[in-house]
Design a protein around this motif. Sequence first.
Motif, PDB file in Angstrom:
ATOM      1  N   LEU A 261      44.406  21.391  31.675  1.00  0.00           N
ATOM      2  CA  LEU A 261      44.429  22.648  30.926  1.00  0.00           C
ATOM      3  C   LEU A 261      43.043  23.000  30.393  1.00  0.00           C
ATOM      4  CD1 LEU A 261      45.967  25.029  29.797  1.00  0.00           C
ATOM      5  CD2 LEU A 261      46.586  23.630  27.807  1.00  0.00           C
ATOM      6  N   ASP A 262      42.288  21.988  29.954  1.00  0.00           N
ATOM      7  CA  ASP A 262      40.930  22.237  29.456  1.00  0.00           C
ATOM      8  C   ASP A 262      40.051  22.844  30.549  1.00  0.00           C
ATOM      9  OD1 ASP A 262      41.125  20.964  26.742  1.00  0.00           O
ATOM     10  OD2 ASP A 262      41.622  19.224  27.970  1.00  0.00           O
ATOM     11  N   GLU A 263      40.151  22.285  31.738  1.00  0.00           N
ATOM     12  CA  GLU A 263      39.358  22.788  32.857  1.00  0.00           C
ATOM     13  C   GLU A 263      39.707  24.246  33.150  1.00  0.00           C
ATOM     14  OE1 GLU A 263      36.988  21.361  34.406  1.00  0.00           O
ATOM     15  OE2 GLU A 263      37.202  19.190  34.266  1.00  0.00           O
ATOM     16  N   LEU A 264      40.998  24.553  33.134  1.00  0.00           N
ATOM     17  CA  LEU A 264      41.436  25.913  33.435  1.00  0.00           C
ATOM     18  C   LEU A 264      41.012  26.890  32.336  1.00  0.00           C
ATOM     19  CD1 LEU A 264      44.977  25.069  34.844  1.00  0.00           C
ATOM     20  CD2 LEU A 264      43.071  26.039  36.137  1.00  0.00           C
ATOM     21  N   LEU A 265      41.083  26.444  31.066  1.00  0.00           N
ATOM     22  CA  LEU A 265      40.653  27.317  29.973  1.00  0.00           C
ATOM     23  C   LEU A 265      39.148  27.572  30.022  1.00  0.00           C
ATOM     24  CD1 LEU A 265      42.772  26.169  26.893  1.00  0.00           C
ATOM     25  CD2 LEU A 265      42.976  28.261  28.216  1.00  0.00           C
ATOM     26  N   ASP A 266      38.393  26.559  30.407  1.00  0.00           N
ATOM     27  CA  ASP A 266      36.944  26.757  30.576  1.00  0.00           C
ATOM     28  C   ASP A 266      36.667  27.824  31.636  1.00  0.00           C
ATOM     29  OD1 ASP A 266      36.279  24.933  28.643  1.00  0.00           O
ATOM     30  OD2 ASP A 266      35.871  23.284  30.041  1.00  0.00           O
ATOM     31  N   GLN A 267      37.402  27.737  32.742  1.00  0.00           N
ATOM     32  CA  GLN A 267      37.241  28.733  33.806  1.00  0.00           C
ATOM     33  C   GLN A 267      37.621  30.127  33.304  1.00  0.00           C
ATOM     34  OE1 GLN A 267      39.250  27.594  37.475  1.00  0.00           O
ATOM     35  NE2 GLN A 267      38.827  25.431  37.073  1.00  0.00           N
ATOM     36  N   LEU A 268      38.725  30.183  32.528  1.00  0.00           N
ATOM     37  CA  LEU A 268      39.183  31.464  32.007  1.00  0.00           C
ATOM     38  C   LEU A 268      38.142  32.090  31.079  1.00  0.00           C
ATOM     39  CD1 LEU A 268      41.466  33.555  31.682  1.00  0.00           C
ATOM     40  CD2 LEU A 268      42.324  32.170  29.775  1.00  0.00           C
ATOM     41  N   MET A 269      37.560  31.274  30.178  1.00  0.00           N
ATOM     42  CA  MET A 269      36.575  31.797  29.238  1.00  0.00           C
ATOM     43  C   MET A 269      35.281  32.194  29.941  1.00  0.00           C
ATOM     44  SD  MET A 269      38.295  32.007  26.610  1.00  0.00           S
ATOM     45  CE  MET A 269      36.960  32.798  25.734  1.00  0.00           C
ATOM     46  N   ASP A 270      34.902  31.434  30.961  1.00  0.00           N
ATOM     47  CA  ASP A 270      33.707  31.809  31.733  1.00  0.00           C
ATOM     48  C   ASP A 270      33.899  33.175  32.396  1.00  0.00           C
ATOM     49  OD1 ASP A 270      32.318  29.548  31.044  1.00  0.00           O
ATOM     50  OD2 ASP A 270      32.782  28.452  32.886  1.00  0.00           O
ATOM     51  N   LEU A 271      35.098  33.373  32.946  1.00  0.00           N
ATOM     52  CA  LEU A 271      35.383  34.658  33.590  1.00  0.00           C
ATOM     53  C   LEU A 271      35.414  35.795  32.568  1.00  0.00           C
ATOM     54  CD1 LEU A 271      38.136  33.890  36.250  1.00  0.00           C
ATOM     55  CD2 LEU A 271      35.957  35.033  36.650  1.00  0.00           C
ATOM     56  N   ALA A 272      36.040  35.552  31.417  1.00  0.00           N
ATOM     57  CA  ALA A 272      36.117  36.578  30.381  1.00  0.00           C
ATOM     58  C   ALA A 272      34.724  36.965  29.899  1.00  0.00           C
ATOM     59  CB  ALA A 272      36.961  36.073  29.212  1.00  0.00           C
ATOM     60  N   LYS A 273      33.869  35.963  29.744  1.00  0.00           N
ATOM     61  CA  LYS A 273      32.499  36.209  29.286  1.00  0.00           C
ATOM     62  C   LYS A 273      31.704  36.963  30.347  1.00  0.00           C
ATOM     63  CE  LYS A 273      28.754  33.643  27.049  1.00  0.00           C
ATOM     64  NZ  LYS A 273      28.323  32.296  26.597  1.00  0.00           N
ATOM     65  N   ARG A 274      31.857  36.551  31.596  1.00  0.00           N
ATOM     66  CA  ARG A 274      31.136  37.213  32.678  1.00  0.00           C
ATOM     67  C   ARG A 274      31.549  38.672  32.799  1.00  0.00           C
ATOM     68  NH1 ARG A 274      32.517  35.175  38.459  1.00  0.00           N
ATOM     69  NH2 ARG A 274      33.911  36.963  38.442  1.00  0.00           N
ATOM     70  N   GLN A 275      32.861  38.935  32.679  1.00  0.00           N
ATOM     71  CA  GLN A 275      33.334  40.313  32.790  1.00  0.00           C
ATOM     72  C   GLN A 275      32.822  41.169  31.637  1.00  0.00           C
ATOM     73  OE1 GLN A 275      37.588  40.305  33.268  1.00  0.00           O
ATOM     74  NE2 GLN A 275      37.442  39.946  35.469  1.00  0.00           N
ATOM     75  N   ALA A 276      32.741  40.582  30.444  1.00  0.00           N
ATOM     76  CA  ALA A 276      32.216  41.329  29.298  1.00  0.00           C
ATOM     77  C   ALA A 276      30.766  41.724  29.541  1.00  0.00           C
ATOM     78  CB  ALA A 276      32.334  40.490  28.021  1.00  0.00           C
ATOM     79  N   ARG A 277      29.981  40.802  30.076  1.00  0.00           N
ATOM     80  CA  ARG A 277      28.569  41.111  30.348  1.00  0.00           C
ATOM     81  C   ARG A 277      28.428  42.136  31.466  1.00  0.00           C
ATOM     82  NH1 ARG A 277      25.195  35.423  29.687  1.00  0.00           N
ATOM     83  NH2 ARG A 277      25.592  35.200  27.452  1.00  0.00           N
ATOM     84  N   GLU A 278      29.334  42.072  32.444  1.00  0.00           N
ATOM     85  CA  GLU A 278      29.273  43.051  33.531  1.00  0.00           C
ATOM     86  C   GLU A 278      29.568  44.456  33.013  1.00  0.00           C
ATOM     87  OE1 GLU A 278      31.968  41.635  36.472  1.00  0.00           O
ATOM     88  OE2 GLU A 278      30.573  40.154  37.285  1.00  0.00           O
ATOM     89  N   VAL A 279      30.503  44.560  32.070  1.00  0.00           N
ATOM     90  CA  VAL A 279      30.824  45.865  31.502  1.00  0.00           C
ATOM     91  C   VAL A 279      29.651  46.374  30.672  1.00  0.00           C
ATOM     92  CG1 VAL A 279      32.316  47.085  29.872  1.00  0.00           C
ATOM     93  CG2 VAL A 279      33.309  45.523  31.546  1.00  0.00           C
ATOM     94  N   ILE A 280      29.059  45.503  29.848  1.00  0.00           N
ATOM     95  CA  ILE A 280      27.893  45.898  29.060  1.00  0.00           C
ATOM     96  C   ILE A 280      26.767  46.336  29.982  1.00  0.00           C
ATOM     97  CG2 ILE A 280      25.997  44.936  27.696  1.00  0.00           C
ATOM     98  CD1 ILE A 280      28.278  45.667  25.982  1.00  0.00           C
ATOM     99  N   THR A 281      26.552  45.576  31.049  1.00  0.00           N
ATOM    100  CA  THR A 281      25.494  45.913  32.007  1.00  0.00           C
ATOM    101  C   THR A 281      25.753  47.268  32.639  1.00  0.00           C
ATOM    102  OG1 THR A 281      25.022  43.597  32.493  1.00  0.00           O
ATOM    103  CG2 THR A 281      24.352  45.202  34.135  1.00  0.00           C
TER     104      THR A 281
END
Length: 385
Positions: A261-281
């Motif tokens: 579950l930790d591994e999957l949550l890390d992946q989820l947060m990485d994706l959420a963060k990346r998408q936020a930066r893509e929207v800001i960009t």
Amino acid sequence: MIILSIADVERITAIPDPVIRNLNITQCYYELSNAMEKLLGINPNWCTFAVWASKQAGQSIRREDITRTYEYYFRHSPEIKSILENISLVGLLKNLPEVKTIIDSILRVINVDSIFETSATAVATGNRKVFEEIGKEFARFLAVFRSENDFTPEKINEYCAVLKSGEPPDGQRLLRYAFTACYEAKFISNSKAKTEIVHYANLLIGFHEQTRLQPEIVEAMIAPLKNIDDLRYKIFKQFLPGIWLHIRYFLSRVFKIKFPLDELLDQLMDLAKRQAREVITRFMMSLFIPGCPVLRLGENLNRVFPAQLLQVSNEKLKELLLKIDPTPDDLKESGTKDWGNFEDRIQFIADFFRCYHDYPALFDSPFSEDQVTILKLGKRSSGIL
């Protein structure tokens, strides 16, 4: 002709509401641009470009469509759906709701609107910071050189004496050179030579203000999901309620044990963060000018240099271009992949100023007459801003 005073700039700078302040800054740049054109007999000056940069900043400040765009990406991301489906297969998780419901709960935890608030604040701070200095200097220039008779060596020395020595962000040496170039442009009759020296002044001011803006630009770019550990824990609780499971979460952090579950949550947060930066960009790295397709700042500019700037003769301009643009006569590498990288950003700006120098719509008013009347009353006008 409207003559804007230093007091006008100070009044606008002091407006507490960032949205109203930005609208007035944008309109003030337009009025300063027109006043400089009438004074020097040539455009565009730096304020002409600043109109559209400030108007674009207004979108980020108002956060128009940013939240909805992020939520759309998050809900429709096949990668996020895949991670959530894998989470539902983790053995100790029972009776999880459907993926759509999980996404809704995660978006509530993330509080999408708040993650862009810091970015909007950083953009608003930068918008005011530049106007407070550069807008004031243009207003002061117009106050010193009110008529033909004011264009004397004594007056330009008087003007420059107030500017601080040294390099940006604190020093104003580049502004001294820039406004001296504006002064010299008044005496140049050759159209090409005049265009080059004004372009030189624009680039100097651009270099100065982008140096000063660097902290705010970086802050705006990295702001989304900064408190990632806190968000991760809140999302973790959505899947594993209960005290023992909370203890397990903290033990996994302390002893660096990675459960599925930790591994999957890390992946989820990485994706959420990346998408936020893509929207800001997407919202920060775009520029709209009337009659022109939206300019994506990560893409190469698709124009040719105007005839008067096709081949540069001015030696000071040549030297400056070589300093800030590795390919000064070519647009092939004009796009910037990282707007937070100063060197990339200033290269794009140099090419943008040059190839759009004679673009007619650059001189359009940013707002309608009715909108200008309302915003000057300290109110936010309706319609498209």
